[in-house]
Enzyme design. Structure first.
Site, PDB file in Angstrom:
ATOM      1  NE  ARG A 127       0.798 -33.188  19.267  1.00  0.00           N
ATOM      2  CZ  ARG A 127       0.754 -34.498  18.648  1.00  0.00           C
ATOM      3  NH1 ARG A 127      -0.654 -34.951  18.436  1.00  0.00           N
ATOM      4  NH2 ARG A 127       1.679 -34.966  18.295  1.00  0.00           N
ATOM      5  CE  LYS A 149       2.418 -17.164  35.352  1.00  0.00           C
ATOM      6  NZ  LYS A 149       3.614 -16.363  36.120  1.00  0.00           N
ATOM      7  CD  GLU A 191       1.526 -15.795  47.914  1.00  0.00           C
ATOM      8  OE1 GLU A 191       1.357 -15.028  47.083  1.00  0.00           O
ATOM      9  OE2 GLU A 191       2.545 -16.638  47.600  1.00  0.00           O
ATOM     10  CE  LYS A 233      -2.835 -16.235  39.912  1.00  0.00           C
ATOM     11  NZ  LYS A 233      -1.952 -17.288  40.298  1.00  0.00           N
ATOM     12  CD  GLU A 243       4.079 -12.671  34.856  1.00  0.00           C
ATOM     13  OE1 GLU A 243       3.619 -13.766  35.505  1.00  0.00           O
ATOM     14  OE2 GLU A 243       5.203 -12.151  35.546  1.00  0.00           O
ATOM     15  NE  ARG A 247      -0.753 -14.896  35.687  1.00  0.00           N
ATOM     16  CZ  ARG A 247      -1.290 -15.999  35.415  1.00  0.00           C
ATOM     17  NH1 ARG A 247      -1.960 -16.005  34.026  1.00  0.00           N
ATOM     18  NH2 ARG A 247      -1.171 -16.883  36.140  1.00  0.00           N
ATOM     19  CG  ASN A 251       5.446 -11.926  40.045  1.00  0.00           C
ATOM     20  OD1 ASN A 251       4.993 -12.974  40.501  1.00  0.00           O
ATOM     21  ND2 ASN A 251       5.720 -11.570  38.611  1.00  0.00           N
ATOM     22  CG  HIS A 254       6.046 -13.548  44.621  1.00  0.00           C
ATOM     23  ND1 HIS A 254       5.167 -12.764  45.362  1.00  0.00           N
ATOM     24  CD2 HIS A 254       5.641 -14.665  44.514  1.00  0.00           C
ATOM     25  CE1 HIS A 254       4.303 -13.513  45.867  1.00  0.00           C
ATOM     26  NE2 HIS A 254       4.520 -14.832  45.159  1.00  0.00           N
ATOM     27  CG  HIS A 258      10.771 -15.993  43.603  1.00  0.00           C
ATOM     28  ND1 HIS A 258      10.103 -15.475  42.470  1.00  0.00           N
ATOM     29  CD2 HIS A 258       9.861 -16.913  44.350  1.00  0.00           C
ATOM     30  CE1 HIS A 258       8.762 -15.958  42.415  1.00  0.00           C
ATOM     31  NE2 HIS A 258       8.720 -16.720  43.329  1.00  0.00           N
ATOM     32  CG  HIS A 272       6.020 -19.269  47.992  1.00  0.00           C
ATOM     33  ND1 HIS A 272       7.247 -18.601  47.054  1.00  0.00           N
ATOM     34  CD2 HIS A 272       4.994 -18.551  47.466  1.00  0.00           C
ATOM     35  CE1 HIS A 272       6.474 -17.620  46.328  1.00  0.00           C
ATOM     36  NE2 HIS A 272       5.216 -17.813  46.678  1.00  0.00           N
TER      37      HIS A 272
END
Ligand code: NAD
Ligand code: ZN
Length: 374
Positions: A127, A149, A191, A233, A243, A247, A251, A254, A258, A272
């Site tokens: 956990r 993340k 980035e 960041k 987010e 946040r 993106n 993106h 994506h 990417h």
């Protein structure tokens, strides 16, 4: 100071989950001493991939040995396919076989794939146990290792299973970038530029002047690029850890990126960061068509991407079926869609980005038609 070179330390201010990011050269070799006092118990599990292990694993394990930290190592196959449910199962069983306990700490030594996977395994094993990020790609140093993340891919798409789990520490050793392939380095650099485009016009100017030095390996330029990116960041994440608001600015490039990546197949065809470079330009071009920014802004973004060698369009990239409808379809399926409305990060100029949910679909579709390979 580390090994006679400068190290920068930043703090990600998340209350009880706050942690430091250290940036500089020689940090992998100094890792044992850096982590020793943070560990609940001097026992760690290092997870890495074969490419990174070849160059950097011994430096890390020597420093753990030197600091009387017990360790076990798991070396995985490189590549996005390692971020899988099957790998999570294998890793958790391996950890339990080894007698992992709540005070054990995982160390992710590698790029975003290893960082995301290790972080997720740390989040769910017993956990939740602590983990440390030692990012070894530029992308991981400026983006994926910061923010908490973690996750894996499923057959339904990328990063659809995961958890928020903050690391104890991030050690960004810019010397690790010396062994990284240039194409990977450039992809990570897209980035870096993104942070300038989001809200820091001076940093974009700095990139125009110093971007090449970052790519060519100048340690001070690399440290600064990683530092400014992590600071940006960290500030955005500290305000919006999960987010629900700003946040999403991260993106930028993106939504388009994506979609392009999905069509190119998430492989070597298009990395990417390369998709983010193209996507950032699309975001600026869309902003220009919506009369938010000027053509000059768009040309500056294009000129910088081109100058460092990043792609700015789909020419030469073999997508199985580049059509405006197909790209639109990928955009509509993006997990960031809310109530069927796509979220765009648009810009009123360089460093003046904002979140928008009302872009006219005609304008979008015209743009998508115009970016298709001629
Ligand atoms: N968690 C987040 O917030 C976040 C943000 C952005 C991206 N990501 C994820 O990050 C992943 C991409 O990360 P990446 O671009 O670092 O890819 P990666 O981890 O696949 O690394 C790219 C390649 O470089 C090799 N490599 C890594 N470091 C090296 C070094 N120092 N020397 C030589 N080779 C080295 C790797 O073995 C791999 O082949 C994606 O899965 C993406 O979803 C996560
Ligand atoms: Zn990205």
């Amino acid at each position: 100071m580390t090994s006679g070179t400068l190290t920068t330390r930043l703090n990600v201010d998340l209350g009880t989950r706050a942690y430091n990011i250290e940036i500089g050269t020689g940090l992998i070799a100094a890792a044992g001493a850096k982590v020793r006092d943070l560990l609940p118990t001097p026992r760690v599990f290092v997870i890495t991939d074969t490419n990174v292990a070849d160059h950097w694993l011994e430096k890390l394990t020597t420093s753990l040995d030197d600091n009387a930290i017990r360790f076990a190592v798991k070396v995985l196959a490189p590549g996005e396919q390692t971020k899988s449910m099957a790998q999570v199962e294998e890793l958790t069983h391996w950890l339990l076989d080894q007698g992992v306990d709540r005070k054990s700490t995982l160390i992710a030594l590698g790029g975003g794939v290893i960082g995301d996977l290790t972080g997720f395994v740390a989040a769910i094993t017993l956990r939740g146990i602590p983990f440390i990020q030692i990012p070894t790609t530029l992308l991981a140093q400026v983006d994926s290792s910061v923010g908490g993340k973690t996750g894996i891919d499923t057959r339904h798409g990328k990063n659809l299973v995961g958890a928020f789990h903050q690391p104890l520490l991030v050690l960004a050793d810019t010397g690790a970038l010396d062994t990284l392939h240039r194409r990977q380095l450039l992809a990570g650099y897209a980035e870096v530029v993104k942070y300038g485009l989001i809200n820091d016009p001076e940093f974009f100017e700095w990139c125009e002047v110093n971007g090449q030095a970052v790519i060519d390996g100048d340690p001070a330029s690399r440290r600064r690029a990683v530092e400014v990116s992590c600071r940006a960041k960290a500030a955005i994440v500290a305000n919006d850890e999960r987010e629900t608001g700003d946040r999403a600015l991260l993106n930028l490039g993106h939504t388009f990126g994506h979609a392009i990546e999905a069509e190119a197949g998430f492989g070597d065809q298009l990395l990417h960061g390369e998709a983010v470079a193209i996507g950032s330009l699309c975001a600026f071009e869309l902003s220009r068509r919506l009369e938010l920014c000027t053509g000059q802004d768009v040309e500056r973004v294009r000129a910088h991407m081109t100058a460092v060698g990043l792609p700015t369009g789909l020419d030469g990239i073999a997508g199985p079926g580049w059509t405006a409808d197909v790209i639109h379809g990928h955009m509509a399926r993006d997990k960031k869609t809310e109530d069927g409305r796509m979220t765009f990060i648009l810009a009123r100029g360089i460093g003046k980005s904002f979140i928008s949910r009302d872009v006219a679909m005609d304008t979008l579709n015209d743009l998508l038609s115009d970016i298709l390979p001629k």
